[in-house]
Design a protein around this motif. Structure first.
Motif, PDB file in Angstrom:
ATOM      1  N   LEU A 187       0.823  -1.217   0.000  1.00  0.00           N
ATOM      2  CA  LEU A 187       0.000   0.000   0.000  1.00  0.00           C
ATOM      3  C   LEU A 187       0.851   1.258   0.000  1.00  0.00           C
ATOM      4  N   SER A 188       1.987   1.183   0.666  1.00  0.00           N
ATOM      5  CA  SER A 188       2.904   2.316   0.712  1.00  0.00           C
ATOM      6  C   SER A 188       3.356   2.683  -0.708  1.00  0.00           C
ATOM      7  N   ALA A 189       3.636   1.645  -1.524  1.00  0.00           N
ATOM      8  CA  ALA A 189       4.038   1.879  -2.924  1.00  0.00           C
ATOM      9  C   ALA A 189       2.853   2.357  -3.762  1.00  0.00           C
ATOM     10  N   VAL A 190       1.690   1.762  -3.531  1.00  0.00           N
ATOM     11  CA  VAL A 190       0.498   2.105  -4.308  1.00  0.00           C
ATOM     12  C   VAL A 190       0.090   3.560  -4.072  1.00  0.00           C
ATOM     13  N   LEU A 191       0.071   3.955  -2.800  1.00  0.00           N
ATOM     14  CA  LEU A 191      -0.448   5.282  -2.437  1.00  0.00           C
ATOM     15  C   LEU A 191       0.644   6.341  -2.340  1.00  0.00           C
ATOM     16  N   ASN A 192       1.900   5.897  -2.479  1.00  0.00           N
ATOM     17  CA  ASN A 192       3.038   6.799  -2.382  1.00  0.00           C
ATOM     18  C   ASN A 192       3.029   7.551  -1.040  1.00  0.00           C
ATOM     19  N   MET A 193       2.882   6.764   0.034  1.00  0.00           N
ATOM     20  CA  MET A 193       2.907   7.365   1.373  1.00  0.00           C
ATOM     21  C   MET A 193       3.701   6.464   2.321  1.00  0.00           C
ATOM     22  N   SER A 194       4.036   6.958   3.488  1.00  0.00           N
ATOM     23  CA  SER A 194       4.880   6.199   4.418  1.00  0.00           C
ATOM     24  C   SER A 194       4.142   4.959   4.928  1.00  0.00           C
ATOM     25  N   ARG A 195       4.928   3.964   5.349  1.00  0.00           N
ATOM     26  CA  ARG A 195       4.326   2.741   5.891  1.00  0.00           C
ATOM     27  C   ARG A 195       3.548   3.045   7.167  1.00  0.00           C
ATOM     28  N   VAL A 207      -9.237  -0.633   4.942  1.00  0.00           N
ATOM     29  CA  VAL A 207      -8.659  -1.407   3.837  1.00  0.00           C
ATOM     30  C   VAL A 207      -9.344  -2.776   3.732  1.00  0.00           C
ATOM     31  N   LYS A 208      -9.654  -3.148   2.494  1.00  0.00           N
ATOM     32  CA  LYS A 208     -10.198  -4.487   2.240  1.00  0.00           C
ATOM     33  C   LYS A 208      -9.259  -5.219   1.289  1.00  0.00           C
ATOM     34  N   VAL A 209      -9.048  -6.492   1.564  1.00  0.00           N
ATOM     35  CA  VAL A 209      -8.303  -7.362   0.651  1.00  0.00           C
ATOM     36  C   VAL A 209      -9.308  -8.375   0.122  1.00  0.00           C
ATOM     37  N   ASN A 210      -9.467  -8.403  -1.200  1.00  0.00           N
ATOM     38  CA  ASN A 210     -10.447  -9.301  -1.821  1.00  0.00           C
ATOM     39  C   ASN A 210     -11.830  -9.145  -1.195  1.00  0.00           C
ATOM     40  N   PHE A 211     -12.230  -7.855  -1.022  1.00  0.00           N
ATOM     41  CA  PHE A 211     -13.583  -7.497  -0.589  1.00  0.00           C
ATOM     42  C   PHE A 211     -13.877  -7.820   0.877  1.00  0.00           C
ATOM     43  N   LYS A 212     -12.838  -8.201   1.635  1.00  0.00           N
ATOM     44  CA  LYS A 212     -13.008  -8.479   3.074  1.00  0.00           C
ATOM     45  C   LYS A 212     -12.116  -7.518   3.848  1.00  0.00           C
ATOM     46  N   GLN A 213     -12.704  -6.860   4.859  1.00  0.00           N
ATOM     47  CA  GLN A 213     -11.934  -5.917   5.674  1.00  0.00           C
ATOM     48  C   GLN A 213     -10.848  -6.656   6.453  1.00  0.00           C
ATOM     49  N   THR A 214      -9.681  -6.058   6.515  1.00  0.00           N
ATOM     50  CA  THR A 214      -8.593  -6.627   7.318  1.00  0.00           C
ATOM     51  C   THR A 214      -7.955  -5.506   8.131  1.00  0.00           C
ATOM     52  N   GLY A 231     -11.534   5.991   0.360  1.00  0.00           N
ATOM     53  CA  GLY A 231     -11.049   7.348   0.092  1.00  0.00           C
ATOM     54  C   GLY A 231      -9.973   7.408  -0.981  1.00  0.00           C
ATOM     55  N   PHE A 232      -9.420   6.219  -1.355  1.00  0.00           N
ATOM     56  CA  PHE A 232      -8.331   6.195  -2.353  1.00  0.00           C
ATOM     57  C   PHE A 232      -8.638   5.284  -3.541  1.00  0.00           C
ATOM     58  N   LYS A 248      14.430  -6.675  -4.107  1.00  0.00           N
ATOM     59  CA  LYS A 248      13.077  -6.137  -3.942  1.00  0.00           C
ATOM     60  C   LYS A 248      12.132  -6.900  -4.873  1.00  0.00           C
ATOM     61  N   TRP A 249      10.852  -6.909  -4.511  1.00  0.00           N
ATOM     62  CA  TRP A 249       9.849  -7.548  -5.366  1.00  0.00           C
ATOM     63  C   TRP A 249       9.393  -6.574  -6.447  1.00  0.00           C
ATOM     64  N   ARG A 250       9.353  -7.065  -7.679  1.00  0.00           N
ATOM     65  CA  ARG A 250       8.813  -6.249  -8.763  1.00  0.00           C
ATOM     66  C   ARG A 250       7.367  -6.691  -8.981  1.00  0.00           C
ATOM     67  N   ILE A 251       6.418  -5.742  -8.902  1.00  0.00           N
ATOM     68  CA  ILE A 251       5.013  -6.115  -9.094  1.00  0.00           C
ATOM     69  C   ILE A 251       4.345  -5.199 -10.118  1.00  0.00           C
ATOM     70  N   THR A 252       3.378  -5.753 -10.838  1.00  0.00           N
ATOM     71  CA  THR A 252       2.564  -4.962 -11.766  1.00  0.00           C
ATOM     72  C   THR A 252       1.214  -4.712 -11.102  1.00  0.00           C
ATOM     73  N   LEU A 253       0.876  -3.440 -10.959  1.00  0.00           N
ATOM     74  CA  LEU A 253      -0.368  -3.045 -10.310  1.00  0.00           C
ATOM     75  C   LEU A 253      -1.337  -2.472 -11.333  1.00  0.00           C
ATOM     76  N   GLY A 254      -2.624  -2.688 -11.113  1.00  0.00           N
ATOM     77  CA  GLY A 254      -3.653  -1.996 -11.888  1.00  0.00           C
ATOM     78  C   GLY A 254      -4.363  -1.043 -10.960  1.00  0.00           C
ATOM     79  N   ARG A 255      -4.399   0.252 -11.313  1.00  0.00           N
ATOM     80  CA  ARG A 255      -5.151   1.227 -10.509  1.00  0.00           C
ATOM     81  C   ARG A 255      -6.464   1.490 -11.224  1.00  0.00           C
ATOM     82  N   GLN A 256      -7.552   1.468 -10.479  1.00  0.00           N
ATOM     83  CA  GLN A 256      -8.851   1.713 -11.089  1.00  0.00           C
ATOM     84  C   GLN A 256      -8.975   3.184 -11.469  1.00  0.00           C
ATOM     85  N   LYS A 257      -9.349   3.439 -12.728  1.00  0.00           N
ATOM     86  CA  LYS A 257      -9.448   4.828 -13.188  1.00  0.00           C
ATOM     87  C   LYS A 257     -10.817   5.406 -12.843  1.00  0.00           C
TER      88      LYS A 257
END
Length: 257
Positions: A187-195, A207-214, A231-232, A248-257
């Motif tokens: 999430l830190s990488a996705v939102l460009n904010m501190s951990r 935050v929900k992961v796969n439609f379930k709150q965690t 909110g994001f 480091k892990w390289r990941i491909t993300l899709g952001r909803q437009k």
């Protein structure tokens, strides 16, 4: 080898239910219709059935573009019809000139009427109109009880399912690197904010992961996971592409437009 090891621990209850549905269809040799399932549940059910020759699956939520769908599990001799899915489409009339209604208000109102989330499908909100999909058996209850959303007086009208608004989701892909696959790190990488800030979002239930709150900051993210952050918006882990030279892990993300 346990079937559960391929899934998250909190998915065990749904897996048991899904296995039970599949067995029921095979034993009774008759179709079984589920309630509305979210995309992750649809994925689990599909992978559990695999290439089973005795049972098949078909999904229907009113449109190809909706997320939540009812699933018909049926024996090989059966030919499903659209009417087998028992789904209805409703249009919400409200004073558009004076009121703006949001997805979360409509969802909250339906839930406050005592309607279980699995009894209705997608809620589609556009500038022109608002529609939602529900299980057919809810019609009398909904038309008799849905009179207000927030302070706005509303009425609903059933429409033919073919009148559903076709809204296609768009995902913008980006490649990024993360130090670990922990939820707070991704999430830190996705939102460009501190951990520290992403941990606060997670522990406060946003935050929900796969439609379930965690609320677990150290949940490990997996390929295909959908992350929703209040909110994001939403993002999806399209692929986990291995490690870089700097480990480091390289990941491909899709952001909803």
């Amino acid at each position: 080898m346990s079937i559960y090891q391929h899934f998250r621990p909190e998915e065990k209850e749904f897996i048991d239910q899904a296995i039970n549905w599949i067995d029921q269809v095979k034993d009774s040799y008759a179709p079984k219709l589920t309630d509305f399932l979210d995309p992750r549940q649809q994925e689990i059910l599909t992978s559990l059935l695999g290439n089973d020759s005795e049972a098949k699956l078909q999904f229907n939520g009113g449109s190809d573009f909706v997320e939540r769908k009812r699933v018909l599990i049926y024996p090989d001799y059966y030919s499903p019809e659209p009417s087998d899915f028992n789904i209805s489409l409703y249009d919400i009339s409200y004073p558009k000139k004076f009121v703006t209604l949001e997805h979360r208000q409509i969802l909250g109102t339906l839930m406050s009427l005592g309607v279980k989330r699995e009894k209705f499908g997608d809620i589609i909100v556009t500038e022109e109109c608002i529609q939602f999909v529900a299980a057919e058996e809810m019609e009398a209850y909904l038309t008799g009880n849905l009179e207000k959303i927030g302070k706005a007086s509303v009425s609903i009208k059933r429409l033919p399912i073919g009148n559903i608004i076709q809204v296609q989701e768009k995902w913008e892909e980006q490649i990024t690197t993360v130090s670990s696959l922990r939820l707070d790190s991704v999430l830190s990488a996705v939102l460009n904010m501190s951990r520290q800030k992403t941990q606060a979002l997670i522990t406060s239930g946003k935050v929900k992961v796969n439609f379930k709150q965690t609320e677990n900051v150290s949940d490990e993210c997996r390929e295909g996971d959908t992350l929703s952050i209040r909110g994001f918006g939403r993002c999806k882990i399209m692929s986990i592409d291995g490690k870089t030279k700097k480990n480091k892990w390289r990941i491909t993300l899709g952001r909803q437009k």
